[in-house]
Scaffold this active site. Structure first.
Site, mmCIF file in Angstrom:
data_model
loop_
_atom_site.group_PDB
_atom_site.id
_atom_site.type_symbol
_atom_site.label_atom_id
_atom_site.label_comp_id
_atom_site.label_asym_id
_atom_site.label_seq_id
_atom_site.Cartn_x
_atom_site.Cartn_y
_atom_site.Cartn_z
ATOM 1 N N VAL A 17 0.834 -1.214 0.000
ATOM 2 C CA VAL A 17 0.000 0.000 0.000
ATOM 3 C C VAL A 17 0.861 1.254 0.000
ATOM 4 C CG1 VAL A 17 -1.742 1.311 1.273
ATOM 5 C CG2 VAL A 17 -1.895 -1.186 1.147
ATOM 6 N N VAL A 134 -11.420 0.232 6.274
ATOM 7 C CA VAL A 134 -12.541 -0.680 6.027
ATOM 8 C C VAL A 134 -12.904 -0.662 4.544
ATOM 9 C CG1 VAL A 134 -14.933 -1.279 6.580
ATOM 10 C CG2 VAL A 134 -13.471 -0.271 8.342
ATOM 11 N N ASP A 203 -10.068 -10.073 11.127
ATOM 12 C CA ASP A 203 -10.046 -8.911 10.237
ATOM 13 C C ASP A 203 -11.434 -8.292 10.118
ATOM 14 O OD1 ASP A 203 -8.613 -7.388 7.830
ATOM 15 O OD2 ASP A 203 -10.519 -8.147 7.058
ATOM 16 N N LYS A 207 -13.161 -4.497 11.523
ATOM 17 C CA LYS A 207 -13.922 -3.604 10.646
ATOM 18 C C LYS A 207 -15.340 -3.404 11.167
ATOM 19 C CE LYS A 207 -11.141 -5.032 6.691
ATOM 20 N NZ LYS A 207 -11.065 -5.868 5.473
ATOM 21 N N GLY A 306 -5.993 -4.810 -1.456
ATOM 22 C CA GLY A 306 -5.001 -4.692 -2.521
ATOM 23 C C GLY A 306 -4.351 -3.329 -2.517
#
Length: 436
Positions: A17, A134, A203, A207, A306
């Protein structure tokens, strides 16, 4: 008018990222400057391995001393994409103390200790933006926090983990088992070498905590979220859902109680009707379904993870924060004025799909029905199918019960009582039915 002095940005982390954030800042520099009203300058990049070649980034900007970088005093915005609790928490609060605003993608930290971060941001008059925490590129948190600020959100129901959605989609479309679908997800890069955070629901739970906090204007921490993973979902569960006109998804569900006095947040596999918009979400995509009092039903859909999608969300926050810096203002901070308690899973009311292995003889169904009645759980449908035992003889059956809506505590009591029946060989699976 364009301001000539650039806004200085410090980047903490330069992995998938972070490197994409740096690339977009460089390749779209003119457009970003026009949108912000001032040019952006990448003033430093904190990494763990300085010897690694990072294409497009001046090696002179690389440092291993993240603390010194956020303490510089001339940094306008710190972008944190290193993840985890520490040192991220200390670095973010230190950045606030030294005058910088922060853009973060750190869902784990926000879910675990968001209150500390918000308090530090407010104390020092700085922004904390976290859209990328999120659902990746999907514009979700800002609409919840700003566009629906005048509305009352009652429910948020979503697929917020692409890895688990890919696995369940493969199990549904190809008939693969869990392990086979996970292997394919790993081979395609959707699952990490250690997939625990995804497949065990950690995960998605982080969120869900963030979504519930924003939607209901109350503090919800990771520990408040009921969590179940998908490792126990079988091909038989998928097939049974199909017979009901449903599919199985790992859902994050945040709800306001009917009386408005409490909220719940949970993550678990569930059957949802094929007619529900979330049922058509395939592959590694995310989607979140929001139910608001005035706006009605809204759905947000797109890639949830991604490098490029997450970087898109980070850059959107960076533009907003930089505009605030120029205007000497701040955006909305934490909104937790309702201080609603978070109820336990025992109080959640929903439907259930229960699969039992039973003796195939008269009176079994009556015994099972009696147990449900004793625990005030009403049965909607029952399906029984006989099968051969290991020796090719009869004597065993599969009994599938779908209930009407009932509290989770009542279901737990029902299951425990069923396990004590001599005629029940085992409880094969329990799955909630949502989205009807």
């Amino acid at each position: 008018m364009m301001r000539t002095r650039p806004l200085k940005v410090a980047l903490l982390g330069c992995g998938v990222v972070g490197s994409e954030v740096a690339r977009i800042m460089a390749t779209h520099a003119d457009d970003l400057a026009a949108r912000i009203g001032a040019p952006l300058e990448l003033a430093g990049v904190a990494v763990r391995r300085p010897s690694k070649v990072r294409e497009g980034i001046d090696p002179a900007l690389i440092t291993t001393d993240a603390t010194a970088l956020v303490k510089r005093g001339d940094i306008d915005v710190v972008v944190e994409v290193i993840g985890g609790i520490e040192p991220a928490r200390t670095l973010i609060t230190t950045a606030f103390e030294h005058g910088a605003s922060v853009v973060s993608a750190n869902k784990a930290l926000l879910a675990e200790d968001g209150a500390t971060l918000f308090a530090a941001a407010e104390k020092h008059g700085r922004d904390l933006y976290y859209e990328a925490a999120v659902a990746g590129a999907i514009p979700l948190l800002r609409p919840l926090r700003e566009s629906l600020a005048g509305d009352k959100v009652n429910r948020v129901l979503g697929i917020v983990n692409g890895t688990t959605n890919f696995i369940l989609d493969r199990m549904d479309s190809s008939g693969a088992g869990y392990s086979e679908a996970l292997d394919e997800a790993t081979a395609l890069g959707y699952a990490e070498a250690d997939p625990t955070a995804d497949v065990e629901g950690f995960d998605a739970a982080a969120k869900a905590a963030i979504l519930a906090g924003i939607a209901f204007h109350t503090r919800v921490r990771l520990d408040d979220v009921h969590r179940e993973g998908l490792t126990e979902v079988t091909a038989a569960d998928i097939a049974s859902a199909r017979r009901m006109g449903c599919t199985v998804k790992l859902l994050a569900i945040c709800e306001r109680a009917a009386d408005g006095r409490s909220v719940t947040a949970r993550v678990h596999p569930a059957m949802i009707p094929l007619s529900h918009p979330l049922a058509s979400v395939r592959e590694a995509y995310n989607a979140v379904f929001v139910e608001a009092e005035a706006a009605g039903q809204l759905m947000f859909y797109g890639p949830g993870a991604g490098g490029p999608p997450t970087a898109s969300a980070v850059l959107g926050d960076l533009v907003a924060v930089c505009r605030n810096r120029i205007g000497e203002s701040t955006g909305p901070g934490e909104s937790a004025y309702t201080r609603l308690p978070v109820s336990s899973m025992a109080e959640v009311v929903t439907r259930y799909h229960i699969s039992l292995d039973v003796a195939d003889k008269p009176g079994v169904l009556a015994q099972v029905a009696t147990v449900f009645a004793e625990h005030d759980v009403s049965i909607d449908t029952v399906r029984q199918q006989g099968r051969l035992d290991s020796e090719g003889l009869g004597g065993e059956a599969s009994l599938v019960v779908v209930t009407h809506r009932a509290p989770d505590a009542a279901l737990s009591g029902t299951v425990e009582a069923l396990r004590k029946l001599d005629t029940v060989r085992g409880v094969a699976s329990i799955m909630r039915v949502e989205g009807e």
